[in-house]
Design a protein around this motif. Structure first.
Motif, PDB file in Angstrom:
ATOM      1  N   PRO A  79       0.803  -1.232   0.000  1.00 19.60           N
ATOM      2  CA  PRO A  79       0.000   0.000   0.000  1.00 19.60           C
ATOM      3  C   PRO A  79       0.834   1.280   0.000  1.00 19.60           C
ATOM      4  N   SER A  80       2.024   1.232   0.618  1.00 17.89           N
ATOM      5  CA  SER A  80       2.826   2.438   0.719  1.00 17.89           C
ATOM      6  C   SER A  80       4.299   2.052   0.633  1.00 17.89           C
ATOM      7  N   VAL A  81       4.943   2.460  -0.437  1.00 15.19           N
ATOM      8  CA  VAL A  81       6.318   2.035  -0.692  1.00 15.19           C
ATOM      9  C   VAL A  81       7.315   2.907   0.066  1.00 15.19           C
ATOM     10  N   HIS A  82       8.343   2.269   0.562  1.00 18.08           N
ATOM     11  CA  HIS A  82       9.432   2.956   1.273  1.00 18.08           C
ATOM     12  C   HIS A  82      10.666   2.930   0.386  1.00 18.08           C
ATOM     13  N   TRP A  83      11.558   3.896   0.589  1.00 20.54           N
ATOM     14  CA  TRP A  83      12.752   3.953  -0.262  1.00 20.54           C
ATOM     15  C   TRP A  83      13.554   2.650  -0.182  1.00 20.54           C
ATOM     16  N   SER A  84      13.498   1.987   0.960  1.00 21.09           N
ATOM     17  CA  SER A  84      14.263   0.747   1.125  1.00 21.09           C
ATOM     18  C   SER A  84      13.680  -0.421   0.325  1.00 21.09           C
ATOM     19  N   ASP A  85      12.504  -0.210  -0.279  1.00 15.40           N
ATOM     20  CA  ASP A  85      11.918  -1.271  -1.112  1.00 15.40           C
ATOM     21  C   ASP A  85      12.538  -1.315  -2.501  1.00 15.40           C
ATOM     22  N   ALA A  86      13.365  -0.333  -2.834  1.00 15.59           N
ATOM     23  CA  ALA A  86      14.020  -0.335  -4.148  1.00 15.59           C
ATOM     24  C   ALA A  86      14.883  -1.585  -4.260  1.00 15.59           C
ATOM     25  N   ALA A  87      14.569  -2.396  -5.248  1.00  9.21           N
ATOM     26  CA  ALA A  87      15.238  -3.698  -5.394  1.00  9.21           C
ATOM     27  C   ALA A  87      14.693  -4.346  -6.656  1.00  9.21           C
ATOM     28  N   GLU A  88      15.096  -5.584  -6.866  1.00  7.73           N
ATOM     29  CA  GLU A  88      14.536  -6.349  -7.979  1.00  7.73           C
ATOM     30  C   GLU A  88      13.654  -7.441  -7.399  1.00  7.73           C
ATOM     31  N   TYR A  89      12.508  -7.642  -8.027  1.00  7.85           N
ATOM     32  CA  TYR A  89      11.513  -8.579  -7.513  1.00  7.85           C
ATOM     33  C   TYR A  89      11.290  -9.703  -8.519  1.00  7.85           C
ATOM     34  N   PHE A  90      11.342 -10.912  -8.000  1.00  6.99           N
ATOM     35  CA  PHE A  90      11.185 -12.087  -8.857  1.00  6.99           C
ATOM     36  C   PHE A  90       9.968 -12.895  -8.431  1.00  6.99           C
ATOM     37  N   CYS A  91       9.148 -13.224  -9.401  1.00  8.43           N
ATOM     38  CA  CYS A  91       8.041 -14.139  -9.206  1.00  8.43           C
ATOM     39  C   CYS A  91       8.505 -15.523  -9.639  1.00  8.43           C
ATOM     40  N   ALA A  92       8.009 -16.549  -8.991  1.00 17.07           N
ATOM     41  CA  ALA A  92       8.397 -17.910  -9.360  1.00 17.07           C
ATOM     42  C   ALA A  92       7.197 -18.828  -9.243  1.00 17.07           C
ATOM     43  N   VAL A  93       7.177 -19.847 -10.074  1.00 16.83           N
ATOM     44  CA  VAL A  93       6.084 -20.819 -10.053  1.00 16.83           C
ATOM     45  C   VAL A  93       6.666 -22.215  -9.995  1.00 16.83           C
ATOM     46  N   GLY A  94       6.061 -23.048  -9.222  1.00 20.47           N
ATOM     47  CA  GLY A  94       6.491 -24.429  -9.114  1.00 20.47           C
ATOM     48  C   GLY A  94       5.285 -25.314  -8.916  1.00 20.47           C
ATOM     49  N   ALA A  95       5.540 -26.585  -8.765  1.00 17.77           N
ATOM     50  CA  ALA A  95       4.477 -27.550  -8.508  1.00 17.77           C
ATOM     51  C   ALA A  95       5.136 -28.824  -8.008  1.00 17.77           C
ATOM     52  N   ARG A  96       4.318 -29.656  -7.397  1.00 15.89           N
ATOM     53  CA  ARG A  96       4.859 -30.942  -6.941  1.00 15.89           C
ATOM     54  C   ARG A  96       5.443 -31.681  -8.135  1.00 15.89           C
ATOM     55  N   TYR A  97       6.633 -32.163  -7.984  1.00 20.42           N
ATOM     56  CA  TYR A  97       7.354 -32.927  -9.009  1.00 20.42           C
ATOM     57  C   TYR A  97       7.771 -32.082 -10.214  1.00 20.42           C
ATOM     58  N   GLN A  98       7.660 -30.756 -10.072  1.00 20.02           N
ATOM     59  CA  GLN A  98       8.124 -29.867 -11.135  1.00 20.02           C
ATOM     60  C   GLN A  98       9.153 -28.923 -10.542  1.00 20.02           C
ATOM     61  N   LYS A  99      10.141 -28.564 -11.343  1.00 21.98           N
ATOM     62  CA  LYS A  99      11.122 -27.621 -10.822  1.00 21.98           C
ATOM     63  C   LYS A  99      10.511 -26.233 -10.751  1.00 21.98           C
ATOM     64  N   VAL A 100      11.068 -25.420  -9.888  1.00 18.14           N
ATOM     65  CA  VAL A 100      10.601 -24.047  -9.727  1.00 18.14           C
ATOM     66  C   VAL A 100      11.166 -23.209 -10.866  1.00 18.14           C
TER      67      VAL A 100
END
Lengths: 112, 115
Positions: A79-100
């Protein structure tokens, strides 16, 4: 095999503004979904994860994400970003018996 | 105290050389991992060890050989380095052995540049 897309390579927001980072996945069954943050010179840190149950997931540092099966999305919000949130963000998907599988990241810049 | 540490942080070397990257975790975790992040930021798992036993071995050239002397250490040795090996290599660890669900703790990465 599953895949994940982060459509935004780079996002700039003002400090105090709200944030939404997009993540779309492709997988036939219910996926496991993750959001990680990588600060400069640091390794990845898990913000939150979804396996089942409540589709709104609360994470660390005030982040949350919502799993929307109909849209194959798992967007990250704050809801409210702070200067310390500056970074890179990664989303990832996985599943049972599947690699992430990781997305290619969204770089967040926070301006005063 | 650093939970997952890697050395060196930067590694610049010539093609054909052999090099090692070391990883140590002081979290008491049972499982450790190596990931490769290429120039396009794709992050892919390479190996996973649980209590010193190899449990994940993705399609990685056999020039890459992980070695786990004990469950707190997982080193990555690379023979005959090639230009395409240039990447950032991340070590990670998790408490349990379920790669899909356990929270993983990442090291700061080692940027390898092959000239």
């Amino acid at each position: 095999a599953q895949s994940v897309t982060q459509p935004d390579i780079h996002i700039t927001v003002s400090e105090g503004a709200s944030l939404e980072l997009r993540c779309n996945y492709s997988y036939g069954a219910t996926p496991y979904l993750f959001w990680y943050v990588q600060s400069p010179g640091q390794g990845l840190q898990l913000l939150l994860k979804y396996f089942s149950g409540d589709t709104l997931v609360q994470g660390i540092k005030g982040f949350e994400a919502e799993f929307k099966r109909s849209q194959s999305s798992f967007n990250l919000r704050k809801p409210s970003v702070h200067w310390s949130d500056a970074a890179e963000y990664f989303c990832a998907v996985g599943a049972r018996y599947q690699k992430v599988t990781f997305g290619t990241g969204t770089k967040l810049q926070v301006i005063p | 105290d650093t939970a997952v540490s890697q050395t060196p942080k930067y590694l610049v070397t010539q093609m054909g050389n052999d090099k090692s990257i070391k990883c140590e975790q002081n979290l008491g975790h049972d499982t450790m991992y190596w990931y490769k992040q290429d120039s396009k930021k794709f992050l892919k798992i390479m190996f996973s060890y649980n209590n010193k036993e190899l449990i994940i071995n993705e399609t990685v050239p056999n020039r890459f050989s992980p070695k786990s002397p004990d469950k707190a250490h997982l080193n990555l040795h690379i023979n005959s380095l090639e230009l395409g090996d240039s990447a950032v290599y991340f070590c990670a660890s998790s408490q349990g052995g379920d790669y899909h669900t356990d929270t993983q703790y990442f090291g700061p990465g080692t940027r390898l540049t092959v000239l």
